[in-house]
Design a protein around this motif. Structure first.
Motif, PDB file in Angstrom:
ATOM      1  N   GLN A  52       8.197  16.517 -12.162  1.00 43.88           N
ATOM      2  CA  GLN A  52       8.802  17.581 -12.800  1.00 43.88           C
ATOM      3  C   GLN A  52       8.434  17.781 -14.378  1.00 43.88           C
ATOM      4  N   ASN A  53       7.313  17.001 -14.842  1.00 42.91           N
ATOM      5  CA  ASN A  53       6.718  17.011 -16.092  1.00 42.91           C
ATOM      6  C   ASN A  53       5.361  16.049 -16.350  1.00 42.91           C
ATOM      7  N   PHE A  54       4.838  16.149 -17.200  1.00 43.46           N
ATOM      8  CA  PHE A  54       3.643  15.484 -17.657  1.00 43.46           C
ATOM      9  C   PHE A  54       3.908  13.899 -17.686  1.00 43.46           C
ATOM     10  N   ILE A  55       4.902  13.499 -18.196  1.00 43.45           N
ATOM     11  CA  ILE A  55       5.052  11.961 -18.478  1.00 43.45           C
ATOM     12  C   ILE A  55       5.639  11.441 -17.097  1.00 43.45           C
ATOM     13  N   GLU A  56       6.066  12.205 -16.401  1.00 40.93           N
ATOM     14  CA  GLU A  56       6.373  11.815 -14.837  1.00 40.93           C
ATOM     15  C   GLU A  56       4.963  11.672 -14.067  1.00 40.93           C
ATOM     16  N   ARG A  57       4.399  12.632 -14.237  1.00 42.55           N
ATOM     17  CA  ARG A  57       3.161  12.577 -13.484  1.00 42.55           C
ATOM     18  C   ARG A  57       2.212  11.485 -13.942  1.00 42.55           C
ATOM     19  N   ALA A  58       2.298  11.178 -15.242  1.00 41.58           N
ATOM     20  CA  ALA A  58       1.420  10.118 -15.735  1.00 41.58           C
ATOM     21  C   ALA A  58       1.837   8.896 -15.229  1.00 41.58           C
ATOM     22  N   ASP A  59       3.173   8.759 -15.085  1.00 36.02           N
ATOM     23  CA  ASP A  59       4.022   7.355 -14.906  1.00 36.02           C
ATOM     24  C   ASP A  59       3.609   7.129 -13.221  1.00 36.02           C
ATOM     25  N   ASN A  60       3.698   8.221 -12.549  1.00 38.70           N
ATOM     26  CA  ASN A  60       3.358   8.023 -10.817  1.00 38.70           C
ATOM     27  C   ASN A  60       2.145   7.554 -10.780  1.00 38.70           C
ATOM     28  N   TYR A  61       1.123   7.950 -11.683  1.00 39.76           N
ATOM     29  CA  TYR A  61      -0.313   7.655 -11.514  1.00 39.76           C
ATOM     30  C   TYR A  61      -0.421   6.411 -11.808  1.00 39.76           C
ATOM     31  N   VAL A  62      -0.117   5.792 -12.932  1.00 42.12           N
ATOM     32  CA  VAL A  62      -0.255   4.304 -13.198  1.00 42.12           C
ATOM     33  C   VAL A  62       0.464   3.441 -12.229  1.00 42.12           C
ATOM     34  N   SER A  63       1.686   3.854 -11.845  1.00 41.31           N
ATOM     35  CA  SER A  63       2.333   3.088 -10.954  1.00 41.31           C
ATOM     36  C   SER A  63       1.488   2.733  -9.860  1.00 41.31           C
ATOM     37  N   ALA A  64       1.155   3.893  -9.394  1.00 40.63           N
ATOM     38  CA  ALA A  64       0.473   3.636  -7.924  1.00 40.63           C
ATOM     39  C   ALA A  64      -0.816   3.082  -7.955  1.00 40.63           C
ATOM     40  N   LYS A  65      -1.650   3.323  -8.831  1.00 32.84           N
ATOM     41  CA  LYS A  65      -2.818   2.371  -9.051  1.00 32.84           C
ATOM     42  C   LYS A  65      -2.527   0.952  -9.491  1.00 32.84           C
ATOM     43  N   ALA A  66      -1.571   0.911 -10.331  1.00 31.28           N
ATOM     44  CA  ALA A  66      -1.369  -0.834 -10.439  1.00 31.28           C
ATOM     45  C   ALA A  66      -1.070  -1.519  -9.244  1.00 31.28           C
ATOM     46  N   HIS A  67      -0.025  -0.851  -8.570  1.00 29.19           N
ATOM     47  CA  HIS A  67       0.424  -1.509  -7.167  1.00 29.19           C
ATOM     48  C   HIS A  67      -0.564  -1.573  -6.187  1.00 29.19           C
ATOM     49  N   ASN A  68      -1.548  -0.529  -6.006  1.00 28.39           N
ATOM     50  CA  ASN A  68      -2.555  -0.563  -5.045  1.00 28.39           C
ATOM     51  C   ASN A  68      -3.483  -1.693  -5.421  1.00 28.39           C
ATOM     52  N   TRP A  69      -3.846  -1.873  -6.806  1.00 27.88           N
ATOM     53  CA  TRP A  69      -4.930  -2.892  -7.135  1.00 27.88           C
ATOM     54  C   TRP A  69      -4.186  -4.178  -6.974  1.00 27.88           C
ATOM     55  N   VAL A  70      -2.988  -4.496  -7.105  1.00 29.22           N
ATOM     56  CA  VAL A  70      -2.464  -5.770  -7.075  1.00 29.22           C
ATOM     57  C   VAL A  70      -2.461  -6.256  -5.698  1.00 29.22           C
ATOM     58  N   ARG A  71      -2.214  -5.155  -4.687  1.00 27.85           N
ATOM     59  CA  ARG A  71      -2.159  -5.508  -3.340  1.00 27.85           C
ATOM     60  C   ARG A  71      -3.428  -5.774  -2.606  1.00 27.85           C
ATOM     61  N   ARG A  72      -4.306  -4.947  -3.326  1.00 23.10           N
ATOM     62  CA  ARG A  72      -5.721  -5.224  -2.773  1.00 23.10           C
ATOM     63  C   ARG A  72      -6.135  -6.547  -3.225  1.00 23.10           C
ATOM     64  N   ALA A  73      -5.849  -7.119  -4.393  1.00 24.87           N
ATOM     65  CA  ALA A  73      -6.157  -8.398  -4.821  1.00 24.87           C
ATOM     66  C   ALA A  73      -5.469  -9.538  -3.965  1.00 24.87           C
ATOM     67  N   LYS A  74      -4.421  -9.231  -3.525  1.00 21.40           N
ATOM     68  CA  LYS A  74      -3.506 -10.206  -2.840  1.00 21.40           C
ATOM     69  C   LYS A  74      -4.213 -10.294  -1.196  1.00 21.40           C
ATOM     70  N   LEU A  75      -4.613  -9.207  -0.789  1.00 17.91           N
ATOM     71  CA  LEU A  75      -5.403  -9.258   0.408  1.00 17.91           C
ATOM     72  C   LEU A  75      -6.696  -9.837   0.511  1.00 17.91           C
ATOM     73  N   TYR A  76      -7.215  -9.695  -0.925  1.00 20.54           N
ATOM     74  CA  TYR A  76      -8.675 -10.396  -0.925  1.00 20.54           C
ATOM     75  C   TYR A  76      -8.606 -11.904  -1.051  1.00 20.54           C
ATOM     76  N   LYS A  77      -7.536 -12.091  -1.648  1.00 19.90           N
ATOM     77  CA  LYS A  77      -7.061 -13.642  -2.115  1.00 19.90           C
ATOM     78  C   LYS A  77      -7.016 -14.275  -0.681  1.00 19.90           C
ATOM     79  N   ASN A  78      -6.212 -13.475   0.119  1.00 15.98           N
ATOM     80  CA  ASN A  78      -5.527 -14.073   1.520  1.00 15.98           C
ATOM     81  C   ASN A  78      -6.838 -14.292   2.349  1.00 15.98           C
ATOM     82  N   SER A  79      -7.951 -13.310   2.274  1.00 14.92           N
ATOM     83  CA  SER A  79      -9.103 -13.445   3.354  1.00 14.92           C
ATOM     84  C   SER A  79      -9.805 -14.543   2.810  1.00 14.92           C
TER      85      SER A  79
END
Length: 339
Positions: A301-328
């Motif tokens: 609905q606004n720039f702040i929400e857009r920025a928050d969505n971007y940061v949240s998505a990227k952070a969670h994506n990298w955390v999950r990628r790291a977990k998958l790499y560690k498990n492999s």
């Protein structure tokens, strides 16, 4: 006062088109808060319902129904259910149980029709016009399915239902599990890869058998692509189950969305003339990594929400990628040590 009473009171009188999200257990689906907010934004708060057995305070701003009161159908199914899946018992059984729970809710509350959506389905557009134009007085509901040779797959992750259809499906599932010979045929077909190589006996396989044997009066929701209306089968694949293949991103390999004022569009890759773009009414984020991308496709609905969505998505994506790499790495080390 009990926690469940802090939720926005669920209406007795049916709104125009209830949208049901069912969330069982303490572990909430990733970014379910974004899913709910988007559904309210596109379909109105009065139409969005959370069906749950816990965390009631989290849904105090939504219509919230305590599903612990609706167990009649589940108890009947408990008597006949057999677990044939590598997935955990709770996961697979809960997928079946949701239909019995919703059936009891529809029956006891007098709900004539509704939409069911999985907790990883982002509803981008108002579904009421779709119901009014393509489904009401024409079909008992919808399914998503496509067929390849003699194999097929059917899903209800985004689906329209009336009270008659949901009751018929639940009755069919009960009868099929209770009939040992008939169920053995389902198990045999599953292991043989009839359901596009899905080897776990799941509610979606029973939905496919129900569709092909009973032939209910349902619309294939994917076929609305012929009306330039796209309901996403799985954001991870370019083919959407009807006619077209859509452009995917270079990095995440999911359908690439182009944001316009009226929604998200994907480019048709098999067009032989001018570029074609289809509007998507839903996106289905299936998969451990894919769910992290939900905020990037919500409507801020606004720039702040857009920025928050971007940061949240990227952070969670990298955390999950790291977990998958560690498990492999761990699995490779274990394999070497066993030699």
């Amino acid at each position: 006062m009990e926690l469940k009473d802090t939720a926005h009171p669920a209406q007795i009188v049916q709104p125009e088109l209830p949208v049901f999200f069912l969330q069982l257990g303490e572990n909430t689906s990733l970014f379910f808060d974004k899913i709910l907010k988007q559904a309210v934004q596109s379909n109105g708060r009065d139409n969005v319902y959370v069906l749950t057995d816990t965390n009631f305070a989290d849904y105090r701003n939504y219509n919230c129904i305590d599903v612990s009161k609706y167990t009649k159908g589940v108890k009947e199914f408990d008597k006949v259910y057999e677990h044939h899946s590598v997935n955990p018992f709770f996961f697979e059984k809960a997928c079946f149980d949701r239909w019995f729970i919703i059936n009891d809710i529809a029956r006891e509350r007098g709900i004539a029709h509704f939409v069911h959506a999985d907790c990883d389905v982002l509803i981008l557009q108002d579904l009421k016009p779709i119901y009014q134009k393509y489904i009401k007085d024409k079909y008992d509901g919808t399914m998503m399915f496509f067929e390849l040779d003699e194999r097929s797959v059917t899903s209800g992750h985004t689906s329209f239902w009336n009270a008659k259809l949901i009751n018929e499906f639940c009755s069919f599932v009960l009868a099929r599990y209770a009939d040992k010979l008939a169920f053995e045929l389902v198990l045999k077909d599953t292991l043989a890869g009839k359901f596009l190589d899905n080897k776990n006996v799941s509610d979606m396989i029973l939905l496919d058998v129900f569709r092909t044997e009973v032939k209910p009066n349902t619309l294939n929701l994917l076929s609305l692509e012929n009306e330039d209306i796209s309901f996403d089968f799985n954001v991870n694949v370019p083919f959407n189950g009807c006619t077209h293949y859509f452009e995917t991103t270079a990095g995440t390999k999911i359908k690439k969305m182009h944001r316009r004022k009226d929604g998200l569009y994907a480019k048709v890759m098999d067009s032989k003339s001018e570029p074609l773009y289809y509007k998507f009414y839903t996106l289905h984020f299936q998969g451990y990594l894919t769910k992290t991308l939900i905020p990037l496709h919500a409507s801020p609905q606004n720039f702040i929400e857009r920025a928050d969505n971007y940061v949240s998505a990227k952070a969670h994506n990298w955390v999950r990628r790291a977990k998958l790499y560690k498990n492999s790495v761990r699995d490779r080390v274990k394999k070497i040590l066993r030699k």
